[in-house]
Design a protein around this motif. Structure first.
Motif, PDB file in Angstrom:
ATOM      1  N   ALA A  28     127.631 -50.979  39.861  1.00 10.83           N
ATOM      2  CA  ALA A  28     126.709 -51.971  39.310  1.00 10.83           C
ATOM      3  C   ALA A  28     125.855 -52.584  40.424  1.00 10.83           C
ATOM      4  CB  ALA A  28     127.483 -53.060  38.569  1.00 10.83           C
ATOM      5  N   ASP A  29     126.481 -52.857  41.575  1.00 16.64           N
ATOM      6  CA  ASP A  29     125.722 -53.386  42.713  1.00 16.64           C
ATOM      7  C   ASP A  29     124.682 -52.378  43.191  1.00 16.64           C
ATOM      8  OD1 ASP A  29     127.200 -55.701  42.609  1.00 16.64           O
ATOM      9  OD2 ASP A  29     128.528 -55.168  44.277  1.00 16.64           O
ATOM     10  N   LEU A  30     125.061 -51.118  43.234  1.00 20.54           N
ATOM     11  CA  LEU A  30     124.119 -50.077  43.646  1.00 20.54           C
ATOM     12  C   LEU A  30     122.942 -49.990  42.670  1.00 20.54           C
ATOM     13  CD1 LEU A  30     123.278 -47.727  45.468  1.00 20.54           C
ATOM     14  CD2 LEU A  30     124.773 -46.248  44.116  1.00 20.54           C
ATOM     15  N   ASN A  31     123.224 -50.083  41.387  1.00 20.46           N
ATOM     16  CA  ASN A  31     122.140 -50.061  40.391  1.00 20.46           C
ATOM     17  C   ASN A  31     121.217 -51.260  40.565  1.00 20.46           C
ATOM     18  OD1 ASN A  31     122.943 -47.665  39.214  1.00 20.46           O
ATOM     19  ND2 ASN A  31     124.212 -48.666  37.666  1.00 20.46           N
ATOM     20  N   SER A  32     121.799 -52.429  40.830  1.00 20.28           N
ATOM     21  CA  SER A  32     120.972 -53.626  41.052  1.00 20.28           C
ATOM     22  C   SER A  32     120.090 -53.450  42.279  1.00 20.28           C
ATOM     23  CB  SER A  32     121.867 -54.858  41.247  1.00 20.28           C
ATOM     24  OG  SER A  32     122.602 -55.127  40.094  1.00 20.28           O
ATOM     25  N   ALA A  33     120.654 -52.894  43.334  1.00 18.79           N
ATOM     26  CA  ALA A  33     119.886 -52.672  44.554  1.00 18.79           C
ATOM     27  C   ALA A  33     118.760 -51.673  44.315  1.00 18.79           C
ATOM     28  CB  ALA A  33     120.808 -52.181  45.676  1.00 18.79           C
ATOM     29  N   SER A  34     119.045 -50.617  43.574  1.00 18.31           N
ATOM     30  CA  SER A  34     118.015 -49.610  43.275  1.00 18.31           C
ATOM     31  C   SER A  34     116.890 -50.203  42.444  1.00 18.31           C
ATOM     32  CB  SER A  34     118.636 -48.424  42.538  1.00 18.31           C
ATOM     33  OG  SER A  34     119.585 -47.781  43.339  1.00 18.31           O
ATOM     34  N   ILE A  35     117.252 -51.017  41.470  1.00 20.36           N
ATOM     35  CA  ILE A  35     116.238 -51.655  40.622  1.00 20.36           C
ATOM     36  C   ILE A  35     115.389 -52.609  41.461  1.00 20.36           C
ATOM     37  CG2 ILE A  35     115.932 -53.310  38.739  1.00 20.36           C
ATOM     38  CD1 ILE A  35     118.361 -51.927  37.372  1.00 20.36           C
ATOM     39  N   ALA A  36     116.040 -53.371  42.341  1.00 18.36           N
ATOM     40  CA  ALA A  36     115.285 -54.292  43.195  1.00 18.36           C
ATOM     41  C   ALA A  36     114.326 -53.534  44.108  1.00 18.36           C
ATOM     42  CB  ALA A  36     116.250 -55.141  44.022  1.00 18.36           C
ATOM     43  N   LEU A  37     114.762 -52.387  44.620  1.00 18.52           N
ATOM     44  CA  LEU A  37     113.891 -51.581  45.484  1.00 18.52           C
ATOM     45  C   LEU A  37     112.685 -51.056  44.706  1.00 18.52           C
ATOM     46  CD1 LEU A  37     113.437 -50.320  48.266  1.00 18.52           C
ATOM     47  CD2 LEU A  37     114.817 -48.369  47.519  1.00 18.52           C
ATOM     48  N   LYS A  38     112.929 -50.567  43.505  1.00 15.53           N
ATOM     49  CA  LYS A  38     111.822 -50.077  42.676  1.00 15.53           C
ATOM     50  C   LYS A  38     110.836 -51.204  42.353  1.00 15.53           C
ATOM     51  CE  LYS A  38     114.416 -46.358  40.485  1.00 15.53           C
ATOM     52  NZ  LYS A  38     115.073 -45.898  39.258  1.00 15.53           N
ATOM     53  N   MET A  39     111.388 -52.368  42.038  1.00 13.28           N
ATOM     54  CA  MET A  39     110.521 -53.498  41.707  1.00 13.28           C
ATOM     55  C   MET A  39     109.696 -53.923  42.924  1.00 13.28           C
ATOM     56  SD  MET A  39     113.035 -55.729  39.214  1.00 13.28           S
ATOM     57  CE  MET A  39     112.042 -57.178  39.356  1.00 13.28           C
ATOM     58  N   SER A  40     110.283 -53.871  44.111  1.00 14.11           N
ATOM     59  CA  SER A  40     109.529 -54.267  45.304  1.00 14.11           C
ATOM     60  C   SER A  40     108.426 -53.249  45.603  1.00 14.11           C
ATOM     61  CB  SER A  40     110.455 -54.460  46.503  1.00 14.11           C
ATOM     62  OG  SER A  40     111.171 -53.287  46.802  1.00 14.11           O
ATOM     63  N   TYR A  41     108.689 -51.965  45.352  1.00 16.22           N
ATOM     64  CA  TYR A  41     107.625 -50.956  45.515  1.00 16.22           C
ATOM     65  C   TYR A  41     106.505 -51.195  44.493  1.00 16.22           C
ATOM     66  CZ  TYR A  41     109.696 -47.820  48.989  1.00 16.22           C
ATOM     67  OH  TYR A  41     110.175 -47.275  50.152  1.00 16.22           O
ATOM     68  N   ASN A  42     106.892 -51.511  43.262  1.00 19.71           N
ATOM     69  CA  ASN A  42     105.883 -51.783  42.228  1.00 19.71           C
ATOM     70  C   ASN A  42     105.058 -53.016  42.583  1.00 19.71           C
ATOM     71  OD1 ASN A  42     106.664 -49.578  40.719  1.00 19.71           O
ATOM     72  ND2 ASN A  42     108.037 -50.755  39.395  1.00 19.71           N
ATOM     73  N   SER A  43     105.720 -54.026  43.140  1.00 17.07           N
ATOM     74  CA  SER A  43     104.996 -55.236  43.546  1.00 17.07           C
ATOM     75  C   SER A  43     104.022 -54.934  44.670  1.00 17.07           C
ATOM     76  CB  SER A  43     105.972 -56.322  43.994  1.00 17.07           C
ATOM     77  OG  SER A  43     106.765 -56.742  42.923  1.00 17.07           O
ATOM     78  N   LEU A  44     104.409 -54.043  45.570  1.00 14.75           N
ATOM     79  CA  LEU A  44     103.505 -53.659  46.654  1.00 14.75           C
ATOM     80  C   LEU A  44     102.261 -52.972  46.096  1.00 14.75           C
ATOM     81  CD1 LEU A  44     103.060 -53.454  49.742  1.00 14.75           C
ATOM     82  CD2 LEU A  44     104.167 -51.218  49.632  1.00 14.75           C
ATOM     83  N   ASN A  45     102.473 -52.133  45.097  1.00 17.03           N
ATOM     84  CA  ASN A  45     101.333 -51.440  44.476  1.00 17.03           C
ATOM     85  C   ASN A  45     100.420 -52.398  43.704  1.00 17.03           C
ATOM     86  OD1 ASN A  45     102.111 -48.935  45.467  1.00 17.03           O
ATOM     87  ND2 ASN A  45     103.335 -48.460  43.654  1.00 17.03           N
ATOM     88  N   ASP A  46     100.991 -53.514  43.238  1.00 19.82           N
ATOM     89  CA  ASP A  46     100.212 -54.471  42.451  1.00 19.82           C
ATOM     90  C   ASP A  46      99.340 -55.377  43.323  1.00 19.82           C
ATOM     91  OD1 ASP A  46     101.299 -53.430  40.170  1.00 19.82           O
ATOM     92  OD2 ASP A  46     102.823 -55.005  39.933  1.00 19.82           O
ATOM     93  N   ILE A  47      99.612 -55.421  44.607  1.00 16.25           N
ATOM     94  CA  ILE A  47      98.833 -56.290  45.496  1.00 16.25           C
ATOM     95  C   ILE A  47      97.435 -55.694  45.669  1.00 16.25           C
ATOM     96  CG2 ILE A  47      98.661 -57.252  47.821  1.00 16.25           C
ATOM     97  CD1 ILE A  47     101.721 -57.181  47.951  1.00 16.25           C
TER      98      ILE A  47
END
Length: 142
Positions: A28-47
């Motif tokens: 579950a922690d690994l899934n949370s970390a993966s989701i957070a990483l994907k979200m941070s990449y998406n946020s970078l693309n949104d800038i």
């Protein structure tokens, strides 16, 4: 049937179940970390990069990119750490399962031995009863 291994089997089973819960939590922690990483990449693309404007806006945009990259790096490290944790807890689970199976096997062997002893004793008792019955019939006939 209780043997000398029964309490150990129960203890090893509890330890194995605890390890299973730890593996689930690590996943579950690994899934949370993966989701957070994907979200941070998406946020970078949104800038959005300002194409025109003051130097302050350019510097603010650059600072925003730098902070987002730092967040991505942090999340990437978190994913790596979580993956290592998952591997470690899976190894522990494997070890606990092997221990549980060993003691379960020993318990079953002990039960088999006890059942065999009971069968032998029962056969002896039946032979003794048969001899007593046979000798009583011979006395009555004589």
């Amino acid at each position: 049937m209780k043997t000398r291994f029964t309490s150990l089997v129960k203890l090893k089973k509890n330890k194995m179940e605890k390890s299973e819960r730890v593996v689930l939590q690590a996943n579950a922690d690994l899934n949370s970390a993966s989701i957070a990483l994907k979200m941070s990449y998406n946020s970078l693309n949104d800038i959005k990069v300002p194409e025109a404007g003051s130097m302050a806006e350019m510097l603010a945009s650059r600072t925003l990119f730098d902070s987002q990259r730092a967040l991505i790096l942090h999340n990437h490290e978190w994913v790596e750490f979580s993956q290592n944790q998952v591997l470690q807890v899976k190894e522990q689970l494997k070890s606990d399962m092997i221990d549980f199976e060993k003691f379960k096997y020993l318990e079953l062997e002990e039960i088999k031995k006890e059942i065999q002893k009971q069968k032998i004793q029962e056969a002896k008792d039946l032979d003794e009863v048969a001899l007593m019955t046979f000798s009583n019939k011979n006395r009555v006939l004589n």
